[in-house]
Write an enzyme that holds these catalytic residues in place. Structure first.
Site, PDB file in Angstrom:
ATOM      1  CG  HIS A 114      -0.201  -0.916   5.383  1.00 58.34           C
ATOM      2  ND1 HIS A 114      -1.382  -1.094   4.697  1.00 58.34           N
ATOM      3  CD2 HIS A 114      -0.163  -1.926   6.287  1.00 58.34           C
ATOM      4  CE1 HIS A 114      -2.021  -2.147   5.177  1.00 58.34           C
ATOM      5  NE2 HIS A 114      -1.305  -2.671   6.131  1.00 58.34           N
ATOM      6  CB  ALA A 115      -0.302   5.108   2.556  1.00 55.42           C
TER       7      ALA A 115
END
Length: 449
Positions: free
Chosen positions: A138-139
């Site tokens: 998700h980063a």
């Protein structure tokens, strides 16, 4: 090295063995009629032959100033053979075996010594189809963008022999926009003043007058507890037409019907476990604020709303009305706001999510909401990859502390594909929610059609 944006860094900082922070999807494909026994092996080899890797797929966290969450570095040579894997289910190749395998893959952390993504081709299904499980941190990317990347590898032409690799998509040509003259200091000051006034009005209307559902009003349920690292995945597709019929009969929106369907399933699951609270569950729902005839592409018209799911109401038709009323009231707060005000009010509503990423916070306070339910628009036409028809796209998202289950769905052709991800320890019978979703939709049909 490039600095990591603060929000992206938060997903890296919050990640632990108990809290993997990647988004994923499970896609099912029907091979072409002339596919031989080596079809999938040859497909993978064709993909691996494209070794041009775009930056999103080649960067990984670098240690900078003693911290590994502050900057990205680029791998000059990405080991595609590591990232793109092939496996087979043991006989008899049932769907529940595929989901067990997917759950194991979705539970595993991504290796930060490599770019943080993986793709797994899975064969051996009894019906002859193959699956593709993919995940990205998700980063690097959010779930919607990850799904759009995968969709861009596909085509509407079942006969094309060109294979597009997700890590080397052709660059999109951007339509140049006419330059706007910079506002003078007086107009800029006036705009800032009106923006502040609009935001203050929205806050007063939404928060002080209680028109906006507030964080931390949700009851604590068995879904809202600290979680472990093992995941359980459950998927199923429903005919889009069934939900549209309920929508037409009740004058609600498709998303209202999805939420009411989910609410009925959550209520039945909690009743089954003798754990239904007196207060209604609250869902965090990302929604578009555009009308169906709104074709303007400028500006931000997306908000995160908190919806009263009406789980304290037994009658499914009344529950749908409660959901629809809640969504309508909460959307009304955002009407008339500009993009910055929308983001500010929406951010205030969902800001407790950041606190939920902090270790131990979930056990010290009431949940800001009980569950995230996200409906992501998908392709409406049939799509193909190397001649294989895409049959289903099941999005798989992130449970968190105090959020032991996540419901994400996407539209695909004539179906809605639901992907449920839960903490395996908290919800070992997560698959029961699928049966409850079907029963809930049937009850809505019986009550409204």
């Amino acid at each position: 090295m490039d600095l990591i944006a603060p929000l992206d860094a938060l997903f890296l900082l919050a990640e632990s063995r108990e809290h993997p922070m990647h988004v994923g999807s499970l896609q099912l494909f029907e091979p072409p009629e002339d596919a031989g026994p080596d079809y999938l092996r040859d497909f993978r080899e064709t993909l691996l032959a494209d070794n041009t890797v775009r930056p999103t797929f080649s960067k990984r966290p670098a240690t900078w100033l003693g911290a590994p969450q502050l900057a990205w570095t680029q791998d000059d040579e990405v080991d595609l053979d590591y990232h793109v894997r092939r496996s087979a289910l043991p006989a008899p190749g049932r769907l529940d075996q595929l989901l067990d395998h997917t759950s194991t893959l979705h539970s595993a952390l991504l290796d930060r010594h490599h770019p943080m993504w993986e793709m797994h081709f899975i064969e051996g299904l009894a019906d002859g189809r193959f699956a593709l499980y993919s995940k990205m941190h998700h980063a690097l990317i959010d779930g919607v963008s990850a799904q759009r990347i995968m969709q861009r590898t596909l085509t509407t032409d079942p006969f094309t022999t060109e294979v597009v690799a997700p890590w080397n998509l052709p660059r999109k040509e951007r339509t140049p926009r006419p330059a706007r003259p910079a506002p003078g200091w007086f107009s800029a000051l006036s705009s800032a003043s009106s923006s502040a006034a609009a935001l203050l009005k929205a806050t007063r209307t939404g928060l002080l007058e209680q028109q906006l559902t507030l964080p931390f009003e949700a009851p604590r349920t068995l879904f809202n507890a600290p979680i472990g690292g093992a995941r359980k995945c459950a998927v199923r597709s429903w005919s889009l037409e069934r939900l549209k019929q309920v929508k037409k009969a009740t004058g609600t929106t498709l998303n209202d019907v999805v939420l009411a369907m989910s609410a009925g399933a959550l209520r039945a699951y909690l009743v089954e476990h003798n754990a239904l609270p007196d207060k209604p569950l609250i869902a965090m729902v990302p929604v578009s604020l555009r009308d169906e005839d709104d074709t303007d592409t400028q500006g931000v018209k997306v908000a995160a709303l908190l919806c009263n799911l009406g789980t304290d109401i037994e009658d499914p038709a009344q529950r749908l009305r409660a959901v629809s009323d809640s969504m309508r009231r909460n959307k009304r707060v955002y009407q008339g706001l500009g993009p910055l005000q929308t983001l500010a009010v929406s951010g205030a509503v969902v800001s407790p999510m950041a606190a939920m990423l902090l270790p131990g916070f979930a056990s010290m306070t009431a949940p800001p909401f009980n569950i995230v339910i996200s409906n992501v628009p998908g392709p409406r036409e049939s799509l193909y990859w190397n001649g294989a028809r895409l049959d289903a796209v099941f999005p798989l998202s992130i449970p968190m502390d105090s959020q032991a289950v996540n419901i994400t769905l996407t539209s695909h052709a004539d179906n809605l594909d639901f992907g449920l991800v839960g903490c395996r320890r908290t919800l070992p019978d997560l698959h029961r929610l699928l049966d409850h979703l079907e029963d809930s939709l049937s009850a809505l049909e019986d009550a409204t059609l």
